[in-house]
Enzyme design. Sequence first.
Site, PDB file in Angstrom:
ATOM      1  N   HIS A  80      40.931  60.629  17.504  1.00 47.89           N
ATOM      2  CA  HIS A  80      39.552  61.230  17.631  1.00 47.89           C
ATOM      3  C   HIS A  80      39.486  62.499  17.098  1.00 47.89           C
ATOM      4  CE1 HIS A  80      38.134  57.784  20.163  1.00 47.89           C
ATOM      5  NE2 HIS A  80      39.178  57.919  20.716  1.00 47.89           N
ATOM      6  N   ASN A 153      34.204  53.945  23.971  1.00 48.21           N
ATOM      7  CA  ASN A 153      34.096  53.517  22.523  1.00 48.21           C
ATOM      8  C   ASN A 153      32.990  52.945  22.247  1.00 48.21           C
ATOM      9  OD1 ASN A 153      36.731  54.814  21.898  1.00 48.21           O
ATOM     10  ND2 ASN A 153      37.848  52.884  22.636  1.00 48.21           N
ATOM     11  N   TYR A 367      45.757  61.659  28.850  1.00 47.70           N
ATOM     12  CA  TYR A 367      44.514  62.658  28.500  1.00 47.70           C
ATOM     13  C   TYR A 367      44.938  64.147  29.254  1.00 47.70           C
ATOM     14  CZ  TYR A 367      41.687  59.299  26.100  1.00 47.70           C
ATOM     15  OH  TYR A 367      41.386  58.321  25.618  1.00 47.70           O
TER      16      TYR A 367
END
Length: 714
Positions: A80, A153, A367
């Site tokens: 990303h 997504n 993350y």
Amino acid sequence: MRLRKTAAKNPPTSLKSESLEPHRMHSEGQFLTTDQGIPISETDNSLKAGVRGPTLLEDFHFREKMMRFDHERIPERVVHARGAGAHGYFQVYKSLEKYTQARFLTDPSLRTPVFVRFSTVGGSRGSADTVRDVRGFATKFYTPEGNFDLVGNNMPVFFIQDGIKFPDFVHSVKPEPHNEIPQASSAHDSLWDFVSLVPETSHMVMWLMSDRAIPRSFRMMEGFGVHTFRLVNAEGKATLVKFHWKPLLGTHSMVWDEAQKVSGKDPDFHRRDLWEAIEDGDFPEYELGLQLIPEEDVLKYGFDLLDATKLLPEELVPVQRVGKLTLDRNPDNFFAETEQVAFCVANVVPGIDFTNDPLMQARLFSYLDTQLTRLGGPNFAELPINKPVAPVHNHQQDGFGRQTIPTSRANYHPNSLGGGCPFLANPKQAFTHLQERVDGRKIRQRSGSFNDHFSQATLFYKSLSKPEQQHLVAALEFEVGKVERKEIRERVVNQILVNIDLDIAQRVARAVGVAPPKAVKPSKAGKKAKNAVEASPALSLENTPKDSIKTRKIAALVADGFAGKELAHVRKTLEGLGAMVEVVGPTLSPVTSMEGEQVVPHKTYLTASSVLYDAVYVPGGEKSVAALKRVPVAVDFVREAFVHCKALALSGEAGTLLDTAGVSQLALPPPTKGVEGAQGVVRSVKTETKGFSQLFADAIAAHRHWAREAPPPA
């Protein structure tokens, strides 16, 4: 050149927008200073010992300026990396307190500020927007109870079932390590080697090869939370939920040839489109949809809802649209906001909880760990774009980039020096993990309920229209055809595709030079269950709303002698319906109509291209059309728009451009009277014929006219 609407200049303010104001640097009318505020009168020459002498170490301005330049790039995201962002707000239609205690979902009067980041997944920051790839759709809700990050997504499933496989998958889809080729593409040996050996990728591969992987714009792209989450109400009752974003403009895609050409003409196509739409006041809007499932139905539908490689067909559990997201403000600074925004799957608020999805569980760690490295330490949540609007009080201490200035003597709990503050919240207002029974042996093993790797891949393919199916097969032929090792091509065909659909496997096999399989053999890779529904119409782009041309871009090709009154009439009609008409001429100098009036083009034949527009219109005028025929790039506008199945409007003499473009044999015979609009090609015998503009608008709304598409090779 382009006239902007004024609506976006002063969009509605929000709590988050106001919270960023102290951090904004307004330099208008100010003098130059160092980072310490020291005034600077010279910044073009370093401090030297004589005009030709060495630079002196004491030049603090030079050292600071160079140091900041050397370090102004942070590590780009592993995935990303290339993104675009926008601010906005979310508002729920009616209270969902039956299912959740999250305030932003229970208070219809509350406008929750958001920041959304769209992105490609595989490419670097310098790659193009329109590559075949998954698109990220990540939303940060700045709620009164803290930040909630819905990190999704534009596809509802994922490549893998367990997060421990994520490094393997990403390594395989990234450019090959020995030569860093190809960039932003999955058409290479390592990805298909991985796919052929990991059958759980089958469903997602079908989505990646479909038109969903080349969206028309971020504004016309669905979003999905991918995982199954939980909503928890005030009584502690949980309901399983899947999150959807539904664009109000409908879901539309490019064709592959068009997407490749756009990459060369404008590699920033999607980012520019989002920015300009917001600047024009055409704010992107999406509705939040929920699929709500009782906890006891987790295995009801023939697969495990904790399996991220599966979707829940809308025909089994309808998507309830519960609120609207509006993006109404562009970032003030790309780096400070779009690049530094940090999404963490672990960021949830009271009323939303996790499930035991093994991919989700891995993302809870990954993350956060990623942001620690990318943003320099544990204080990334204090950066303005990440800082919640809810008050933050805790005993977190020091570290790189600390921006908060704690004033209490007590940095521990419990304490008496600080009066016991900050004290613990009321359990009814605090986040509380759902008390789920957990027991079992420690084991490295996949649940048997995750073993079906092919049935939903088949479901997806059978849900598509014939043109979409053809596009998917063509994408497979292209991608697998790029694979150099024959044994990998054979595995893709004989171990993956044949278990999805025999016809796909045979067609791809012939295209990539391997022996076509004669029959489907029982797969050793996992059972193939029977789907609860044979096809899901909601998965086909053909069933998206096609009743609006709002924000569509139309190119009007002109040269001296064009029919000016007709252009004015068509333009007024289309812009009245919310579309945008850009005049494309030979130069940026004024072009004179047959009536003697002048129009200044927005772009030229060389700086524009049909692939940058949703439709092409050529007004009549014998002199104008004759001039267009002499310019190959102008003729290409018509040819490419026709080949890409876009709406075409050719008035009067302009209809002969189909012959010049070499596509007349594919079109219907020219009209003999009035107006005709077969297959999205609108033509008239004369200019200014009644009904011409509306018929063209209807053709644009349909997005594509696949009847014109060339048939696949035999």
